[in-house]
Design a protein around this motif. Structure first.
Motif, PDB file in Angstrom:
ATOM      1  N   PRO A  84     -65.444  60.114  -1.240  1.00  0.00           N
ATOM      2  CA  PRO A  84     -64.934  58.827  -1.116  1.00  0.00           C
ATOM      3  C   PRO A  84     -63.809  58.880   0.039  1.00  0.00           C
ATOM      4  O   PRO A  84     -63.858  57.603   0.670  1.00  0.00           O
ATOM      5  CB  PRO A  84     -64.072  58.786  -2.504  1.00  0.00           C
ATOM      6  N   ALA A  85     -63.120  59.846   0.344  1.00  0.00           N
ATOM      7  CA  ALA A  85     -62.151  59.899   1.442  1.00  0.00           C
ATOM      8  C   ALA A  85     -63.042  59.500   2.845  1.00  0.00           C
ATOM      9  O   ALA A  85     -62.658  58.877   3.613  1.00  0.00           O
ATOM     10  CB  ALA A  85     -61.448  61.164   1.464  1.00  0.00           C
ATOM     11  N   PHE A  86     -64.155  60.352   2.750  1.00  0.00           N
ATOM     12  CA  PHE A  86     -64.868  60.446   4.017  1.00  0.00           C
ATOM     13  C   PHE A  86     -65.734  58.938   4.014  1.00  0.00           C
ATOM     14  O   PHE A  86     -65.668  58.279   5.016  1.00  0.00           O
ATOM     15  CB  PHE A  86     -65.919  61.685   4.054  1.00  0.00           C
ATOM     16  N   SER A  87     -66.236  58.448   2.988  1.00  0.00           N
ATOM     17  CA  SER A  87     -66.756  57.082   2.871  1.00  0.00           C
ATOM     18  C   SER A  87     -65.844  55.945   3.390  1.00  0.00           C
ATOM     19  O   SER A  87     -66.110  55.000   3.907  1.00  0.00           O
ATOM     20  CB  SER A  87     -67.541  56.940   1.546  1.00  0.00           C
ATOM     21  N   ILE A  88     -64.706  56.004   2.673  1.00  0.00           N
ATOM     22  CA  ILE A  88     -63.943  54.792   3.098  1.00  0.00           C
ATOM     23  C   ILE A  88     -63.676  54.900   4.678  1.00  0.00           C
ATOM     24  O   ILE A  88     -63.709  53.693   5.254  1.00  0.00           O
ATOM     25  CB  ILE A  88     -62.293  55.141   2.036  1.00  0.00           C
ATOM     26  N   GLY A  89     -63.198  55.787   5.160  1.00  0.00           N
ATOM     27  CA  GLY A  89     -62.961  55.880   6.612  1.00  0.00           C
ATOM     28  C   GLY A  89     -64.172  55.622   7.346  1.00  0.00           C
ATOM     29  O   GLY A  89     -64.202  54.944   8.221  1.00  0.00           O
ATOM     30  N   ALA A 109     -67.404  47.966   3.621  1.00  0.00           N
ATOM     31  CA  ALA A 109     -66.080  48.622   4.204  1.00  0.00           C
ATOM     32  C   ALA A 109     -64.876  48.261   3.239  1.00  0.00           C
ATOM     33  O   ALA A 109     -63.943  48.810   2.791  1.00  0.00           O
ATOM     34  CB  ALA A 109     -65.750  48.201   5.669  1.00  0.00           C
ATOM     35  N   ILE A 110     -64.776  46.697   2.961  1.00  0.00           N
ATOM     36  CA  ILE A 110     -63.892  46.138   2.183  1.00  0.00           C
ATOM     37  C   ILE A 110     -63.962  46.919   0.705  1.00  0.00           C
ATOM     38  O   ILE A 110     -63.054  47.072   0.023  1.00  0.00           O
ATOM     39  CB  ILE A 110     -63.949  44.555   2.120  1.00  0.00           C
ATOM     40  N   GLY A 111     -65.214  46.808   0.293  1.00  0.00           N
ATOM     41  CA  GLY A 111     -65.303  47.389  -1.112  1.00  0.00           C
ATOM     42  C   GLY A 111     -64.806  48.641  -1.402  1.00  0.00           C
ATOM     43  O   GLY A 111     -64.514  49.209  -2.417  1.00  0.00           O
ATOM     44  N   THR A 112     -65.189  49.450  -0.439  1.00  0.00           N
ATOM     45  CA  THR A 112     -64.603  50.740  -0.246  1.00  0.00           C
ATOM     46  C   THR A 112     -62.954  50.888  -0.557  1.00  0.00           C
ATOM     47  O   THR A 112     -62.480  51.665  -1.210  1.00  0.00           O
ATOM     48  CB  THR A 112     -64.881  51.952   0.872  1.00  0.00           C
ATOM     49  N   LEU A 113     -62.488  49.980  -0.089  1.00  0.00           N
ATOM     50  CA  LEU A 113     -60.773  49.779   0.247  1.00  0.00           C
ATOM     51  C   LEU A 113     -60.454  49.143  -1.152  1.00  0.00           C
ATOM     52  O   LEU A 113     -59.682  49.770  -1.587  1.00  0.00           O
ATOM     53  CB  LEU A 113     -60.252  49.077   1.350  1.00  0.00           C
ATOM     54  N   VAL A 141     -55.474  55.863   1.994  1.00  0.00           N
ATOM     55  CA  VAL A 141     -56.054  55.142   3.008  1.00  0.00           C
ATOM     56  C   VAL A 141     -55.775  55.772   4.279  1.00  0.00           C
ATOM     57  O   VAL A 141     -56.944  56.106   5.059  1.00  0.00           O
ATOM     58  CB  VAL A 141     -55.824  53.745   2.901  1.00  0.00           C
ATOM     59  N   LEU A 142     -54.933  56.055   4.733  1.00  0.00           N
ATOM     60  CA  LEU A 142     -54.502  56.955   6.240  1.00  0.00           C
ATOM     61  C   LEU A 142     -55.220  58.059   5.942  1.00  0.00           C
ATOM     62  O   LEU A 142     -55.624  58.589   7.035  1.00  0.00           O
ATOM     63  CB  LEU A 142     -53.099  56.728   6.459  1.00  0.00           C
ATOM     64  N   ALA A 143     -55.123  58.902   4.962  1.00  0.00           N
ATOM     65  CA  ALA A 143     -55.854  60.263   4.774  1.00  0.00           C
ATOM     66  C   ALA A 143     -57.204  59.895   5.067  1.00  0.00           C
ATOM     67  O   ALA A 143     -57.812  60.725   5.697  1.00  0.00           O
ATOM     68  CB  ALA A 143     -55.270  60.772   3.434  1.00  0.00           C
ATOM     69  N   ALA A 144     -57.773  58.957   4.625  1.00  0.00           N
ATOM     70  CA  ALA A 144     -59.312  58.870   4.650  1.00  0.00           C
ATOM     71  C   ALA A 144     -59.602  58.629   6.078  1.00  0.00           C
ATOM     72  O   ALA A 144     -60.629  59.008   6.628  1.00  0.00           O
ATOM     73  CB  ALA A 144     -59.755  57.568   3.642  1.00  0.00           C
ATOM     74  N   TYR A 145     -58.742  57.653   6.822  1.00  0.00           N
ATOM     75  CA  TYR A 145     -59.064  57.369   8.195  1.00  0.00           C
ATOM     76  C   TYR A 145     -59.026  58.561   9.297  1.00  0.00           C
ATOM     77  O   TYR A 145     -59.750  58.811   9.785  1.00  0.00           O
ATOM     78  CB  TYR A 145     -58.171  56.272   8.733  1.00  0.00           C
ATOM     79  N   LEU A 146     -58.020  59.369   8.683  1.00  0.00           N
ATOM     80  CA  LEU A 146     -57.799  60.733   9.481  1.00  0.00           C
ATOM     81  C   LEU A 146     -58.737  61.628   9.234  1.00  0.00           C
ATOM     82  O   LEU A 146     -59.333  62.430  10.353  1.00  0.00           O
ATOM     83  CB  LEU A 146     -56.457  61.151   9.343  1.00  0.00           C
ATOM     84  N   THR A 147     -59.084  61.672   8.061  1.00  0.00           N
ATOM     85  CA  THR A 147     -60.308  62.634   7.643  1.00  0.00           C
ATOM     86  C   THR A 147     -61.580  62.280   8.410  1.00  0.00           C
ATOM     87  O   THR A 147     -62.372  63.078   9.028  1.00  0.00           O
ATOM     88  CB  THR A 147     -60.631  62.502   6.171  1.00  0.00           C
ATOM     89  N   THR A 148     -62.005  60.914   8.515  1.00  0.00           N
ATOM     90  CA  THR A 148     -63.141  60.463   9.231  1.00  0.00           C
ATOM     91  C   THR A 148     -62.929  60.698  10.584  1.00  0.00           C
ATOM     92  O   THR A 148     -63.875  60.964  11.689  1.00  0.00           O
ATOM     93  CB  THR A 148     -63.382  59.035   9.128  1.00  0.00           C
TER      94      THR A 148
END
Length: 468
Positions: free
Chosen positions: A29-34, A140-144, A193-200
């Motif tokens: 999920p962290a990767f999918s969100i980003g 994208a909004i759904g993942t958030l 959410v920031l962690a997900a964006y950084l992970t991606t």
């Protein structure tokens, strides 16, 4: 409680099983969100500029997103069953609060994602670019939204608010707004959410760097690497600030967790040191061989070097978290965060010098940092969950009182089955993802394959007769 021949009781095994499945699940999920947001940005840039490179990158990462999203859904379904099998008392006590929050996630995020995912994956040539971009944005909004509800539920377990206890000893919602927007929720949502964006960004940057090391002139890797480095440059310092604010919130509402994270076994009435490294000894109640900066802990947490800080010596031992795990997982997370910050600064300097796509040391650094986001997410989750122990609902429901009345061999056998199946299935999935990433995006990059679905025997003859 019965134990296995190795000396583990059912609670230890149930915790190990949940930790194992959660560790596999949370990275997807962290990767999918980003990645969903990245895909929306790529498609938006293609629509605005008309440059084919953005469409090629969109189709390239769309295939990777489809696999990662599917693996995240599958691993998440398994976890929900554990509430009824291994943690039935927890499910019974917290169900009136946690159950609706999880249901809201399904009714909003999951339905939104499911409704538009097919259009996003296969509909570009069928619905037109603008409607297709709308579908991508909705996914994208759904993942958030999914992150919103899941983190609301977990944050309530960390900082419960807005609840009452009924005659059956169950937690029930007295004020849903206070339940949802509990004290730690805004900080944890932003941090995750920031962690997900950084992970991606780190994955995208690593893939771009990998291909630039082989050929510096490829258009797709140049664009993806540049975008990823901009994300690292801008978001990493914001994440450090968000993490600091989250820590201050944790100090206010979960002070024992902070004691475990900082290794503060003893109280410090005249200012606490910042322990950089050491070996926490749970039995002795001290950090051995500590390398510390005097009074810096109080300066960071209370903005005064002389501010007093309470330690675990003020807390009953039965309420101590497992300090060695919490202490080191926190340092791994923070250390990786500063490495991400360093990568962003280094890329900014390289961009200013005009060597962003030629400087091999930067590309090697970005390649090595590819898995850092996943490790940091895992370390942060371990810090959060072990720091809450020995409670499932902080200060209110103990972990020992949350488990199902199962024998250790029953839990142990299911744990072994999970380990075998997860390693087999997810190893195959990760290898497939790495193979996709090993190939650079090409001009005219195709998205996920659009083969026609196999028709059932009952439908086939009718359709064939119409064709004839």
């Amino acid at each position: 409680m019965p134990t296995t021949s190795w000396g583990f009781d059912a609670i230890d095994l149930a915790r190990a099983q949940f930790a194992f499945t959660m560790s596999f699940h949370i990275v997807f999920p962290a990767f999918s969100i980003g990645l969903a947001s990245y895909l929306a940005v790529l498609e938006a840039r293609w629509l605005l500029t008309g440059r084919e490179v953005f469409l090629n990158l969109f189709n390239y990462w769309l295939k990777i997103f489809a696999v990662a999203f599917g693996m995240g859904v599958v691993s998440g379904i398994v976890m929900s069953y554990q509430f009824g099998t291994n943690w039935s008392v927890f499910a019974d006590k917290t169900g009136p609060v946690i159950g609706p929050l999880m249901a809201y996630e399904v009714l909003t995020a999951f339905f939104l994602e499911a409704g538009f995912l097919g259009v996003m994956l296969f509909g570009l040539d069928r619905v037109g670019p603008k409607l297709h971009f709308f579908a991508t944005a909705m996914v994208a909004i759904g993942t958030l939204i999914s992150a919103f509800w899941i983190l609301s539920a977990n944050s309530w377990m960390q900082t419960p608010a807005g609840y009452a206890v009924n005659a059956d000893g169950q937690f029930v919602a007295a004020d849903w707004l206070k339940v949802i927007f509990n004290p730690s929720f805004p900080y944890r949502l932003v941090h995750m959410v920031l962690a997900a964006y950084l992970t991606t960004a780190l994955v995208v940057g690593a893939v771009g760097a990998f291909h630039l090391l082989r050929d510096q002139h490829l258009a797709g890797p140049r664009v993806m690497f540049s975008m990823a480095m901009w994300m690292a440059t801008l978001v990493a310092p914001i994440q450090i600030l968000a993490g600091d604010q989250h820590g201050l919130n944790t100090l206010e509402h979960q002070p024992v967790k902070i004691m475990g994270m900082e290794g503060h076994y003893q109280s410090h009435p005249d200012g606490a040191p910042l322990i950089l490294f050491g070996l926490p000894d749970q039995q002795a109640g001290k950090v051995k061989y500590a390398l510390e900066i005097p009074r810096m802990g109080s300066l960071i947490l209370k903005h005064s070097p002389n501010a007093p800080m309470a330690g675990l010596d003020t807390v009953p031992r039965e309420d101590w978290p497992p300090v060695p795990i919490t202490f080191w997982s926190f340092r791994i997370m923070v250390g990786l965060g500063f490495l991400m910050f360093g990568l962003g600064l280094l890329s900014l300097w390289s961009r200013w010098r005009g060597t962003l796509f030629e400087w091999r040391p930067l590309h090697l650094f970005a390649l090595l940092m590819g898995p850092a986001g996943f490790i940091a997410v895992l370390a942060g989750w371990i810090t959060t969950e072990t720091g809450r122990q020995p409670f499932t609902v902080y200060g209110l429901l103990r972990t020992a009182d949350s488990a199902s009345p199962l024998a250790a061999p029953a839990v142990g056998s299911s744990l072994v089955a999970f380990v075998i199946v997860y390693f087999a299935v997810f190893t195959a999935g990760v290898i497939y993802l790495l193979r996709l990433m090993a190939q650079p995006p090409h001009p005219g990059e195709a998205g996920p394959p659009r083969e026609m679905p196999t028709r059932t025997a009952g439908i086939t003859p009718a359709i064939e007769s119409v064709k004839q």
